[in-house]
Design a protein around this motif. Structure first.
Motif, PDB file in Angstrom:
ATOM      1  N   PHE A 100       0.836  -1.198   0.000  1.00  0.00           N
ATOM      2  CA  PHE A 100       0.000   0.000   0.000  1.00  0.00           C
ATOM      3  C   PHE A 100       0.872   1.250   0.000  1.00  0.00           C
ATOM      4  N   GLN A 101       1.962   1.234   0.758  1.00  0.00           N
ATOM      5  CA  GLN A 101       2.882   2.367   0.791  1.00  0.00           C
ATOM      6  C   GLN A 101       3.493   2.598  -0.587  1.00  0.00           C
ATOM      7  N   ILE A 102       3.935   1.549  -1.244  1.00  0.00           N
ATOM      8  CA  ILE A 102       4.537   1.681  -2.574  1.00  0.00           C
ATOM      9  C   ILE A 102       3.504   2.153  -3.588  1.00  0.00           C
ATOM     10  N   GLU A 103       2.273   1.664  -3.478  1.00  0.00           N
ATOM     11  CA  GLU A 103       1.215   2.149  -4.370  1.00  0.00           C
ATOM     12  C   GLU A 103       1.020   3.649  -4.203  1.00  0.00           C
ATOM     13  N   GLY A 104       1.128   4.133  -2.976  1.00  0.00           N
ATOM     14  CA  GLY A 104       1.036   5.576  -2.739  1.00  0.00           C
ATOM     15  C   GLY A 104       2.160   6.342  -3.408  1.00  0.00           C
ATOM     16  N   LEU A 105       3.364   5.767  -3.404  1.00  0.00           N
ATOM     17  CA  LEU A 105       4.503   6.406  -4.069  1.00  0.00           C
ATOM     18  C   LEU A 105       4.319   6.429  -5.579  1.00  0.00           C
ATOM     19  N   ILE A 106       3.699   5.386  -6.104  1.00  0.00           N
ATOM     20  CA  ILE A 106       3.460   5.332  -7.541  1.00  0.00           C
ATOM     21  C   ILE A 106       2.537   6.470  -7.968  1.00  0.00           C
ATOM     22  N   ASP A 107       1.653   6.894  -7.059  1.00  0.00           N
ATOM     23  CA  ASP A 107       0.767   8.024  -7.349  1.00  0.00           C
ATOM     24  C   ASP A 107       1.529   9.346  -7.406  1.00  0.00           C
ATOM     25  N   GLY A 108       2.741   9.394  -6.887  1.00  0.00           N
ATOM     26  CA  GLY A 108       3.504  10.631  -6.763  1.00  0.00           C
ATOM     27  C   GLY A 108       3.594  11.503  -7.995  1.00  0.00           C
ATOM     28  N   PRO A 109       3.871  10.933  -9.186  1.00  0.00           N
ATOM     29  CA  PRO A 109       3.975  11.791 -10.373  1.00  0.00           C
ATOM     30  C   PRO A 109       2.715  12.625 -10.643  1.00  0.00           C
ATOM     31  N   GLY A 110       1.587  12.132 -10.205  1.00  0.00           N
ATOM     32  CA  GLY A 110       0.345  12.888 -10.395  1.00  0.00           C
ATOM     33  C   GLY A 110       0.318  14.192  -9.625  1.00  0.00           C
ATOM     34  N   PHE A 111       1.177  14.307  -8.604  1.00  0.00           N
ATOM     35  CA  PHE A 111       1.193  15.523  -7.798  1.00  0.00           C
ATOM     36  C   PHE A 111       2.147  16.583  -8.336  1.00  0.00           C
ATOM     37  N   SER A 112       3.052  16.216  -9.221  1.00  0.00           N
ATOM     38  CA  SER A 112       4.041  17.193  -9.662  1.00  0.00           C
ATOM     39  C   SER A 112       4.266  17.208 -11.166  1.00  0.00           C
ATOM     40  N   ALA A 113       3.585  16.366 -11.903  1.00  0.00           N
ATOM     41  CA  ALA A 113       3.766  16.333 -13.352  1.00  0.00           C
ATOM     42  C   ALA A 113       3.219  17.610 -13.983  1.00  0.00           C
ATOM     43  N   ALA A 114       3.646  17.878 -15.189  1.00  0.00           N
ATOM     44  CA  ALA A 114       3.173  19.063 -15.896  1.00  0.00           C
ATOM     45  C   ALA A 114       1.651  19.035 -16.000  1.00  0.00           C
ATOM     46  N   SER A 115       1.038  20.147 -15.617  1.00  0.00           N
ATOM     47  CA  SER A 115      -0.419  20.258 -15.630  1.00  0.00           C
ATOM     48  C   SER A 115      -0.787  21.730 -15.630  1.00  0.00           C
ATOM     49  N   PRO A 116      -2.061  22.056 -15.838  1.00  0.00           N
ATOM     50  CA  PRO A 116      -2.465  23.462 -15.718  1.00  0.00           C
ATOM     51  C   PRO A 116      -2.117  24.032 -14.335  1.00  0.00           C
ATOM     52  N   GLN A 117      -2.207  23.209 -13.286  1.00  0.00           N
ATOM     53  CA  GLN A 117      -1.890  23.678 -11.936  1.00  0.00           C
ATOM     54  C   GLN A 117      -0.404  23.992 -11.795  1.00  0.00           C
ATOM     55  N   THR A 118       0.472  23.087 -12.276  1.00  0.00           N
ATOM     56  CA  THR A 118       1.905  23.333 -12.127  1.00  0.00           C
ATOM     57  C   THR A 118       2.397  24.438 -13.065  1.00  0.00           C
ATOM     58  N   ALA A 119       1.590  24.792 -14.060  1.00  0.00           N
ATOM     59  CA  ALA A 119       1.960  25.901 -14.942  1.00  0.00           C
ATOM     60  C   ALA A 119       1.830  27.250 -14.235  1.00  0.00           C
ATOM     61  N   VAL A 120       0.976  27.333 -13.229  1.00  0.00           N
ATOM     62  CA  VAL A 120       0.756  28.615 -12.540  1.00  0.00           C
ATOM     63  C   VAL A 120       1.224  28.624 -11.093  1.00  0.00           C
ATOM     64  N   ALA A 121       1.556  27.454 -10.546  1.00  0.00           N
ATOM     65  CA  ALA A 121       1.989  27.385  -9.152  1.00  0.00           C
ATOM     66  C   ALA A 121       3.213  26.489  -9.035  1.00  0.00           C
ATOM     67  N   ASP A 122       4.183  26.930  -8.249  1.00  0.00           N
ATOM     68  CA  ASP A 122       5.370  26.140  -7.987  1.00  0.00           C
ATOM     69  C   ASP A 122       5.053  25.227  -6.812  1.00  0.00           C
ATOM     70  N   LEU A 123       4.690  23.975  -7.116  1.00  0.00           N
ATOM     71  CA  LEU A 123       4.245  23.041  -6.089  1.00  0.00           C
ATOM     72  C   LEU A 123       5.435  22.368  -5.415  1.00  0.00           C
ATOM     73  N   ARG A 124       5.351  22.251  -4.098  1.00  0.00           N
ATOM     74  CA  ARG A 124       6.375  21.562  -3.319  1.00  0.00           C
ATOM     75  C   ARG A 124       5.703  20.472  -2.508  1.00  0.00           C
TER      76      ARG A 124
END
Length: 165
Positions: free
Chosen positions: A14-38
């Motif tokens: 379950f922990q590794i599955e959560g890590l696999i979701d990680g790219p969804g939080f920082s990949a190029a998107s309309p949100q990351t185009a206007v906000a520097d996400l950390r």
């Protein structure tokens, strides 16, 4: 990471599955185009440290227990003391059901099905209102949509780089 690791317990999987979701939080998107996400908890040293800990140490008896204890002085007391973040299953279910007209062709005609990473027949069955109601699978659908988006974004970027060089 998961298919060849039968020795992993359910919590580690379950922990590794959560890590696999990680790219969804920082990949190029309309949100990351206007906000520097950390996302400091997805920083490589933090991830490596957490993967080295026994999984029961991560929870300390409740959802995100170790993280809540580590950041207790920075969290409002009601957040530090709560047992979980709540359940968004119904929200995601409605979101996916409303998105089926766009989501079905996005996944069924996408690269993941074309390359056999998703079984087209099973994906087609999963992407129906009836299956969503009776079986759920929202998380897997969201992960597949995220990975399809990632694939399309990067293949487009690579093609653009090749055409300009």
């Amino acid at each position: 990471w998961l298919t060849d690791s039968p020795r992993l317990g359910p919590a580690r999987r379950f922990q590794i599955e959560g890590l696999i979701d990680g790219p969804g939080f920082s990949a190029a998107s309309p949100q990351t185009a206007v906000a520097d996400l950390r996302h400091p908890l997805l920083a490589q040293p933090v991830v490596e440290a957490c993967l080295s800990l026994p999984t029961d140490r991560l929870t300390l008896g409740r959802d995100r227990g170790l993280a809540r204890r580590a950041f207790a002085d920075r969290l409002p007391p009601e957040i530090a003391a709560r047992r979980s973040k709540g359940d968004l299953t119904a929200y995601y279910g409605r979101l996916i059901a409303r998105s089926l007209p766009a989501l079905r062709p996005w996944l069924l005609d996408g690269a993941l099905c074309a390359h056999g990473l998703l079984d087209r027949r099973r994906t087609e069955q999963a992407l129906t209102t009836e299956q969503l109601i009776w079986r759920g699978g929202y998380r897997e659908i969201m992960v597949a949509a995220t990975m399809e988006s990632w694939w399309r974004t990067w293949t487009t970027r690579i093609a653009d780089l090749r055409s300009t060089s």
